[in-house]
Design an enzyme around this catalytic site. Sequence first.
Site, PDB file in Angstrom:
ATOM      1  CG  ASP A 132      28.523  38.882 -17.560  1.00 59.13           C
ATOM      2  OD1 ASP A 132      27.352  39.221 -17.777  1.00 59.13           O
ATOM      3  OD2 ASP A 132      28.842  38.087 -16.669  1.00 59.13           O
ATOM      4  CB  ILE A 161      33.740  35.773 -11.747  1.00 53.09           C
ATOM      5  CG1 ILE A 161      33.056  36.741 -12.719  1.00 53.09           C
ATOM      6  CG2 ILE A 161      34.402  36.550 -10.616  1.00 53.09           C
ATOM      7  CD1 ILE A 161      31.894  37.480 -12.111  1.00 53.09           C
ATOM      8  N   GLY A 166      31.033  35.070 -16.543  1.00 51.17           N
ATOM      9  CA  GLY A 166      31.659  36.369 -16.760  1.00 51.17           C
ATOM     10  C   GLY A 166      32.299  36.504 -18.122  1.00 51.17           C
ATOM     11  CD  GLU A 218      26.550  34.269 -14.362  1.00 47.45           C
ATOM     12  OE1 GLU A 218      27.504  34.988 -14.699  1.00 47.45           O
ATOM     13  OE2 GLU A 218      25.923  33.558 -15.177  1.00 47.45           O
ATOM     14  CG  ASP A 256      26.564  40.272 -10.612  1.00 47.42           C
ATOM     15  OD1 ASP A 256      27.441  39.853 -11.387  1.00 47.42           O
ATOM     16  OD2 ASP A 256      26.643  40.162  -9.375  1.00 47.42           O
TER      17      ASP A 256
END
Length: 290
Positions: free
Chosen positions: A143, A82, A140, A163, A171
């Site tokens: 993810d 991210i 990310g 993270e 998350d």
Amino acid sequence: MATSDRGSPEAELLRGFKTLAVTRPDPAAAVYEVRLNRPAQRNALSPEAFAEIPRAMSLLDRLPAARAVVLSASGPHFCAGIELGGPGNPLAAPLARGADPAAAAEGIRRAILDMQAALTAVELCRKPVIAAVHGACVGGGVDLVAACDIRYCSKDATFVLKEVDMAIVADLGALQRLPGIVGYGNVAELALTGRRITALEAREMGLVSKVFDSKQELDAGVAKIAKEISEKSAWAVMGTKAVLLRSRDITVEQGLEHVATWNAGMMKSNDLMEAIKAFVEKRKPVFSKL
């Protein structure tokens, strides 16, 4: 591939993206490629990317010409995670000094939920989404590929949930989706240590289905697999994805009931009779269009 009707879903799909490149590489195949296209930023997921990913998936979901989707990336790396420092960072305002604590907490929560929804759009697309990963896949990016249906990578690929080293909890879906893909213990180790794993380790734990020797072989191999899937009955492929996702979150008994109900309606399709007829006649079936 764009049609003469500029207002058609396909024409809309093939233009207007800044962080993605959405194409149909082979006009003879019902396969579309969604490529992360910010190589200078190592394809970090910017606020604009979080807006464009669900838009692309929604268009592909309802585009009859699309029967399978390949998710890939430009440049030497798949995704650096991210992008938190750029303009439009959704967490910037909530984290600003002097912000009301309650308002800041709610702002962060809403921003996270919006980003989660953007990646969940990959999972919700009725067409199967196949990830083709090369180079670094960080945070990310993990993810994102966890939301795909099938994952492949090249030998140079690495994966890391970073993270924990940034003093935050992953998350955007990895902690929720990966246990069902690679097992709780493997996810716990990756998430708690922040350890980078190789392509071969990813294959051993089941994160990817196959490792290709190079990006060129990865692209060719995934294109071939996607084309093979796209040539099967679209109703059967979409139904299989829907039942798999539904069965992941319910008991075996509930899953069996769900697929029985699904097939009660979908086995009336013309594709089933065509498949049987083609088998008897020893030819390739010609399935109906969406």
